[in-house]
Design an enzyme around this catalytic site. Sequence first.
Site, PDB file in Angstrom:
ATOM      1  CG  HIS A  70      -2.218  -0.816   0.837  1.00  0.00           C
ATOM      2  ND1 HIS A  70      -2.471  -1.283  -0.413  1.00  0.00           N
ATOM      3  CD2 HIS A  70      -3.270  -1.206   1.573  1.00  0.00           C
ATOM      4  CE1 HIS A  70      -3.617  -1.938  -0.432  1.00  0.00           C
ATOM      5  NE2 HIS A  70      -4.136  -1.909   0.772  1.00  0.00           N
ATOM      6  CG  ASP A 103      -7.517   7.537   9.541  1.00  0.00           C
ATOM      7  OD1 ASP A 103      -7.533   7.517  10.777  1.00  0.00           O
ATOM      8  OD2 ASP A 103      -7.304   8.560   8.875  1.00  0.00           O
ATOM      9  CD  GLU A 123      -8.084  10.834  11.726  1.00  0.00           C
ATOM     10  OE1 GLU A 123      -8.573  11.025  10.599  1.00  0.00           O
ATOM     11  OE2 GLU A 123      -7.326   9.862  11.989  1.00  0.00           O
TER      12      GLU A 123
HETATM   13  P1  FAD Z   1       4.188  -1.808   2.167  1.00  0.00           P
HETATM   14  O1  FAD Z   1       3.688  -0.749   1.265  1.00  0.00           O
HETATM   15  O2  FAD Z   1       4.128  -3.183   1.657  1.00  0.00           O
HETATM   16  O3  FAD Z   1       5.620  -1.461   2.693  1.00  0.00           O
HETATM   17  C1  FAD Z   1       5.987  -0.172   3.144  1.00  0.00           C
HETATM   18  C2  FAD Z   1       7.494  -0.084   3.372  1.00  0.00           C
HETATM   19  O4  FAD Z   1       7.832  -0.847   4.511  1.00  0.00           O
HETATM   20  C3  FAD Z   1       8.326  -0.638   2.235  1.00  0.00           C
HETATM   21  O5  FAD Z   1       9.528   0.080   2.165  1.00  0.00           O
HETATM   22  C4  FAD Z   1       8.600  -2.070   2.668  1.00  0.00           C
HETATM   23  O6  FAD Z   1       9.784  -2.579   2.091  1.00  0.00           O
HETATM   24  C5  FAD Z   1       8.700  -1.918   4.163  1.00  0.00           C
HETATM   25  N1  FAD Z   1       8.218  -3.077   4.890  1.00  0.00           N
HETATM   26  C6  FAD Z   1       7.051  -3.749   4.733  1.00  0.00           C
HETATM   27  N2  FAD Z   1       6.961  -4.739   5.624  1.00  0.00           N
HETATM   28  C7  FAD Z   1       8.065  -4.699   6.373  1.00  0.00           C
HETATM   29  C8  FAD Z   1       8.568  -5.466   7.457  1.00  0.00           C
HETATM   30  N3  FAD Z   1       7.892  -6.497   7.962  1.00  0.00           N
HETATM   31  N4  FAD Z   1       9.778  -5.142   7.967  1.00  0.00           N
HETATM   32  C9  FAD Z   1      10.500  -4.111   7.481  1.00  0.00           C
HETATM   33  N5  FAD Z   1      10.083  -3.356   6.449  1.00  0.00           N
HETATM   34  C10 FAD Z   1       8.881  -3.643   5.914  1.00  0.00           C
HETATM   35  N6  FAD Z   1      -0.796   5.219   7.169  1.00  0.00           N
HETATM   36  C11 FAD Z   1      -0.926   5.782   8.377  1.00  0.00           C
HETATM   37  O7  FAD Z   1       0.060   5.939   9.085  1.00  0.00           O
HETATM   38  N7  FAD Z   1      -2.149   6.173   8.823  1.00  0.00           N
HETATM   39  C12 FAD Z   1      -3.285   5.993   8.107  1.00  0.00           C
HETATM   40  O8  FAD Z   1      -4.371   6.338   8.555  1.00  0.00           O
HETATM   41  C13 FAD Z   1      -3.170   5.370   6.832  1.00  0.00           C
HETATM   42  N8  FAD Z   1      -4.248   5.154   6.060  1.00  0.00           N
HETATM   43  C14 FAD Z   1      -4.111   4.561   4.837  1.00  0.00           C
HETATM   44  C15 FAD Z   1      -5.251   4.348   4.044  1.00  0.00           C
HETATM   45  C16 FAD Z   1      -5.130   3.714   2.834  1.00  0.00           C
HETATM   46  C17 FAD Z   1      -6.363   3.463   2.023  1.00  0.00           C
HETATM   47  C18 FAD Z   1      -3.855   3.319   2.376  1.00  0.00           C
HETATM   48  C19 FAD Z   1      -3.702   2.653   1.064  1.00  0.00           C
HETATM   49  C20 FAD Z   1      -2.728   3.559   3.124  1.00  0.00           C
HETATM   50  C21 FAD Z   1      -2.849   4.184   4.360  1.00  0.00           C
HETATM   51  N9  FAD Z   1      -1.734   4.439   5.163  1.00  0.00           N
HETATM   52  C22 FAD Z   1      -1.877   5.017   6.395  1.00  0.00           C
HETATM   53  C23 FAD Z   1      -0.381   4.209   4.647  1.00  0.00           C
HETATM   54  C24 FAD Z   1       0.256   2.944   5.141  1.00  0.00           C
HETATM   55  O9  FAD Z   1       0.723   3.120   6.456  1.00  0.00           O
HETATM   56  C25 FAD Z   1       1.415   2.638   4.227  1.00  0.00           C
HETATM   57  O10 FAD Z   1       0.905   2.268   3.003  1.00  0.00           O
HETATM   58  C26 FAD Z   1       2.388   1.633   4.789  1.00  0.00           C
HETATM   59  O11 FAD Z   1       3.399   1.504   3.835  1.00  0.00           O
HETATM   60  C27 FAD Z   1       1.815   0.286   5.159  1.00  0.00           C
HETATM   61  O12 FAD Z   1       1.349  -0.427   4.067  1.00  0.00           O
HETATM   62  P2  FAD Z   1       1.801  -1.913   3.790  1.00  0.00           P
HETATM   63  O13 FAD Z   1       1.654  -2.730   5.005  1.00  0.00           O
HETATM   64  O14 FAD Z   1       1.113  -2.339   2.559  1.00  0.00           O
HETATM   65  O15 FAD Z   1       3.365  -1.719   3.546  1.00  0.00           O
END
Ligand code: FAD
Length: 505
Positions: free
Chosen positions: A98, A156, A269
């Site tokens: 994401h 969120d 918020e």
């Molecule tokens: P990824 O996108 O898969 O990874 C993010 C980064 O972390 C990459 O660099 C990856 O290599 C690294 N990573 C992933 N897993 C690990 C691990 N286990 N160890 C070490 N590194 C790792 N964020 C907020 O803070 N607050 C919000 O309210 C919020 N709302 C959101 C709403 C939506 C609809 C979306 C799409 C995103 C939102 N986000 C929010 C953002 C979210 O926190 C980020 O997208 C974050 O990257 C987590 O997503 P993911 O788990 O898919 O991580």
Amino acid sequence: MANLRLMITLITVLVYLLPSFAKSSESTKVITLPKSLNLTLLTDPSTISTASHDYGNVTTVTPGGVLCPSSSAEISRLLRYAANGETIFQVAARGQGHSLNGQASVSGGVVINMTCLADITVSEDKEYADVAGGTLWVDVLRETAEQGVSPVSWTDYLHISVGGTLSNAGIGGQMFRNGPQISNVLELDVITGKGETLACSPQLNPELFYGVLGGLGQFGIISRARIVLNHAPKRAKWFKMLYSDFTAFTKDQESLISMNNDTGVDYVEGQLLMSNGIVDTSFFPPSDQSKVADLVKNHSIIYVLEVAKYYDDPTVPTTGQVIDKLTKTLSYLPGFISMHDVPYFDFLNRVQVEEDKLRSLALWEVPHPWFNLYVPKTQILDFHNGVVKDILLKQNSTSGVALFYPTNRNKWDNRMSAMIPDENVFYVVGLLQSASSQNVQEVESVNEAIIRFCKDSDIKIKQYLMHFTRKEDWVGHFGSKWGAFSKRKDLFDPKKLLSPGQDIF
Ligand code: FAD
């Protein structure tokens, strides 16, 4: 983040056209692992395609293979091999992907699908849960709430992974009281770029612990996080109130985040409704919806204060007292208040409803040139006038949600890698626009204009979920912490294998 319904409009048939990808990297490398490693890399087109894209939908970064680990030992084996083997390839952990700009992928390297390792164990005393890094927050909530407990800080949106948010910060409307998610972790298991698995905490390997929290995946892969739990309330009284005056709006927000647990609310918020955007009135009763729409038309900008008070028993006097105080002392426009009484789970999982809707309309997988900022409290009025009024409101149209709320700095630990402004109170501004392939660059150029304005006006913003392509921007972002950040990289990932999609090293 917040209500995504606004995204539905303005994006019409255009989204069915092919997206124009701003950053594209095609993999040519074939990674062959020795049989002795006993690891299977997935290379089928569908798996590779999924791992090449993310929620931002503006990049294609193609890995050479995807590992779906069956244990954290497999990740350690892979990293040991990558660090010591003859074949050099980089590695990116991926939660749900994401990210917005390819941060969870790696050109020609190996993506580790962390969601293959999802697991939650609540401790006997129910004070914490040990959670595998790929676990989604929604599953943590489901599992813990069943046992009457819950983490205390939430994003969120809950369909994101524990490791992913801890690598950024994990921010939301509860953090004014409890801090971001990175402030509510007791210990971690981390597999470093050398393939070593290390437990870390404030007492044990603190350099790694603080480095990893908000560390953008640079120092190690989080395979387990010990998350603080507290009592899980049963329900939430969830309010939205409207303001036409920015100063009254921010004064009330700031007052709410300064109150203590007993006298205050649990979640604060805010959002902007602008006349050049789509005005979602659905939180209000049908009889009031046209009045809300007219209000936005007449004032150009309306500010939405959003709060929630959790409770178990509606007859306990404190809940009623807090709500009474809220409705009687805040300066929202008389009559423009609406309350929903919902189960705690539904309140926290509120964005899921919007996701389902957008998916059903094929509007989820569109480009998302999102722009998230922290703005110091003392500069928020200048920011509002220069950015909201003079830049955003002057666009022909905007789409998506604009979040706007203050939080307290005192729950952030400066030893963590995450960067925030240097003031006790700062604002979260999330310009969460959806785009089409036709207008994504236009939205990106508005984001750039905002950065320029802040720079020229000396507004000391920090970006969140940012993606810089120039080293000097990263150095500027980390400021006095840059030295420590680079030193930790040399210490824990000297070959610079991890999360190269962040484009830092
Ligand atoms: P990824 O996108 O898969 O990874 C993010 C980064 O972390 C990459 O660099 C990856 O290599 C690294 N990573 C992933 N897993 C690990 C691990 N286990 N160890 C070490 N590194 C790792 N964020 C907020 O803070 N607050 C919000 O309210 C919020 N709302 C959101 C709403 C939506 C609809 C979306 C799409 C995103 C939102 N986000 C929010 C953002 C979210 O926190 C980020 O997208 C974050 O990257 C987590 O997503 P993911 O788990 O898919 O991580």
